[in-house]
Design an enzyme around this catalytic site. Structure first.
Site, short mmCIF file in Angstrom:
data_model
loop_
_atom_site.label_atom_id
_atom_site.label_comp_id
_atom_site.label_asym_id
_atom_site.label_seq_id
_atom_site.Cartn_x
_atom_site.Cartn_y
_atom_site.Cartn_z
N PHE A 144 41.25 -5.31 -6.83
CA PHE A 144 41.87 -6.36 -7.65
C PHE A 144 42.90 -5.73 -8.58
CE2 PHE A 144 41.79 -8.97 -11.63
CZ PHE A 144 42.30 -10.14 -11.09
N GLU B 245 46.14 5.76 -11.74
CA GLU B 245 45.46 5.13 -12.87
C GLU B 245 44.69 6.16 -13.71
OE1 GLU B 245 46.02 1.93 -13.43
OE2 GLU B 245 47.08 1.59 -11.55
C1 SIN Z 1 46.13 -2.96 -12.53
O1 SIN Z 1 47.29 -3.25 -12.32
O2 SIN Z 1 45.21 -3.55 -11.94
C2 SIN Z 1 45.73 -1.84 -13.47
C3 SIN Z 1 46.63 -1.63 -14.60
C4 SIN Z 1 48.02 -1.17 -14.25
O3 SIN Z 1 48.16 -0.22 -13.46
O4 SIN Z 1 48.99 -1.76 -14.74
#
Ligand code: SIN
Length: 180
Positions: free
Chosen positions: A12, A91
């Site tokens: 997700f 991440e």
């Molecule tokens: C995501 O997009 O689900 C995590 C946060 C990001 O990388 O902006």
């Protein structure tokens, strides 16, 4: 925590993973996660800011009455491990994998994995007045580009998906006033 075994796996995305997934998937769908809200409370040292001048990116915060909208992607079994290696690197600035229940737009409920930056991780910035967050986003830039681009692309993607998020839209409004 998902151990990335060789089963097809839903991921997700609720931030940049909505508008730039950058990995191979075999199906995608707008989806929501109940009991969570999206907030620009996570510092970005590596994408939209620097260690000395961090930008702000989104994380999910537990909130019983809220629902966070995004996109669910189904990753094929044989690339699950390599996809999570790539995403773990992307991440790495404070996010961890969590298992959540996804509500797909067609009514299916699926177990999925989401990257959340938990409260008080090393890059945590936390709650602040919207004006403060807007000013920080307006002035931050990092290796992946301007923090404003992250915010405006997220705003546009959420609008296209039909997910209202007043935290994001109000920040975008305030940042536009600053940057013109
Ligand atoms: C995501 O997009 O689900 C995590 C946060 C990001 O990388 O902006």
């Amino acid at each position: 925590m998902n151990d990335s075994n060789a089963l097809p796996t839903w991921v997700f995305g609720y931030g940049s993973l909505i508008w730039r997934p950058d990995f191979h998937f075999i199906e995608s769908s707008p989806a929501t996660v109940s009991g969570w809200k999206r907030r620009f409370w996570q510092g970005s040292h590596d994408h939209r800011g620097t260690p000395d001048a961090p930008g702000r990116v989104v994380t999910m915060i537990q909130s019983a009455d809220d629902t966070c909208g995004g996109v669910a992607y189904l990753i094929e079994a044989d690339v699950v491990r390599t996809t999570f290696e790539t995403l773990d690197h992307r991440e790495k600035n404070g996010y961890q994998r969590y298992d959540v229940e996804l509500n797909l737009m067609d009514g299916r409920l699926q177990q999925g994995v989401v990257y959340i930056a938990p409260i008080n991780n090393f890059a945590w910035l936390g709650e602040a007045p919207l004006e403060t967050i807007a000013a920080q986003i307006a002035s931050s830039i990092g290796p992946s580009g301007a923090n404003t681009e992250y915010l405006f692309k997220l705003e546009a993607a959420l609008q296209k998906l039909g997910f209202a998020d007043s935290h994001v839209s109000e920040l975008a409004r305030q940042v536009r006033q600053i940057v013109g």
